[in-house]
Scaffold this active site. Sequence first.
Site, mmCIF file in Angstrom:
data_model
loop_
_atom_site.group_PDB
_atom_site.id
_atom_site.type_symbol
_atom_site.label_atom_id
_atom_site.label_comp_id
_atom_site.label_asym_id
_atom_site.label_seq_id
_atom_site.Cartn_x
_atom_site.Cartn_y
_atom_site.Cartn_z
ATOM 1 C CG ASN A 6 50.758 40.443 49.609
ATOM 2 O OD1 ASN A 6 51.806 40.403 50.102
ATOM 3 N ND2 ASN A 6 50.125 39.158 49.754
ATOM 4 C CG HIS A 91 48.449 35.368 51.569
ATOM 5 N ND1 HIS A 91 49.147 34.209 50.857
ATOM 6 C CD2 HIS A 91 48.248 36.325 50.922
ATOM 7 C CE1 HIS A 91 48.947 34.791 49.391
ATOM 8 N NE2 HIS A 91 48.373 36.113 49.531
ATOM 9 C CD GLU A 161 44.290 37.015 48.662
ATOM 10 O OE1 GLU A 161 44.662 38.028 47.938
ATOM 11 O OE2 GLU A 161 45.211 36.372 49.274
ATOM 12 N N GLY A 167 47.770 34.744 41.618
ATOM 13 C CA GLY A 167 49.163 34.799 40.740
ATOM 14 C C GLY A 167 48.884 34.355 39.419
ATOM 15 C CB SER A 209 44.286 36.875 38.660
ATOM 16 O OG SER A 209 45.467 35.796 38.901
HETATM 17 P P1 PGA Z 1 47.913 38.104 42.844
HETATM 18 O O1 PGA Z 1 48.058 37.801 44.323
HETATM 19 O O2 PGA Z 1 47.188 39.500 42.846
HETATM 20 O O3 PGA Z 1 49.269 38.116 42.329
HETATM 21 O O4 PGA Z 1 47.061 37.079 42.298
HETATM 22 C C1 PGA Z 1 47.106 38.198 45.204
HETATM 23 C C2 PGA Z 1 47.330 37.735 46.672
HETATM 24 O O5 PGA Z 1 47.929 36.562 46.821
HETATM 25 O O6 PGA Z 1 47.146 38.229 47.875
#
Ligand code: PGA
Length: 247
Positions: A6, A91, A161, A167, A209
Amino acid sequence: MLIVANWKAYVDDFTKAKRLVSTAKRLSRTSKNSMVLAPSGPFIGALAPGNKSTIAFAAQDVSLSTGGAQTGEVTAGMYAVLGATYAIIGHSERRALGDTDSIVAEKLARALAHGLTPILCVGEHERDGEGRYLSIPREQITSALRMLTVKERSKVIIAYEPLWAIGKSAIDAIRPNDLAEIVLYIRKVLAELLPGKSSSRSIILYGGSVEPGNIRELARNGGVNGFLIGHATVDSETFTELVKQLS
Ligand code: PGA
């Protein structure tokens, strides 16, 4: 394993986007994992048409609109025409901008109507002590799938998620044992919505993450069929490392 990258709005340099696609294509030739890239809409338009590799493309969202006088909207049909075959729906970053459960359910239907495989994102804000961390994904899945036919339901990929893990860095991600517990729970929820044992074939991803430092352990002990990954996929070297950790 299914790896969905993503890119969010991280990649706004087209040279970089092309480099990331080349990296993914190169990796796909030797990897036994399947790869799906989710660039921004305009970049899908530039990168997906004519794609002959095994990598696939996903929209990061689709419009509720089916077309008409709606300035700025990008419909599921438009993504399908360009060559996208998946669509990320619901999302948390879209939910934060107003996508309610009922909007998410309608967007799922739009994606399916145009032959896009939906990747439905669900997850709680915090891992509380009262079990909301289970009931929120349950409610999100149930309300999104309820209006679909059984055949459509079986096509939906679930991406678990948890918002508290998005993030950040590997140390903040979910622990493999906790993930395995939630994946089992999600399969139980799916079993209530799908006939017979077909929920055992549903694809469940984890996102939040995921980095080269934790992907292998999460894959081994988390019970998932793959990952939805953000920041770690927008750097060629880190992305290569992620894929290598899974082979
Ligand atoms: P991240 O995001 O891997 O940067 O934590 C995952 C997502 O929001 O799909």
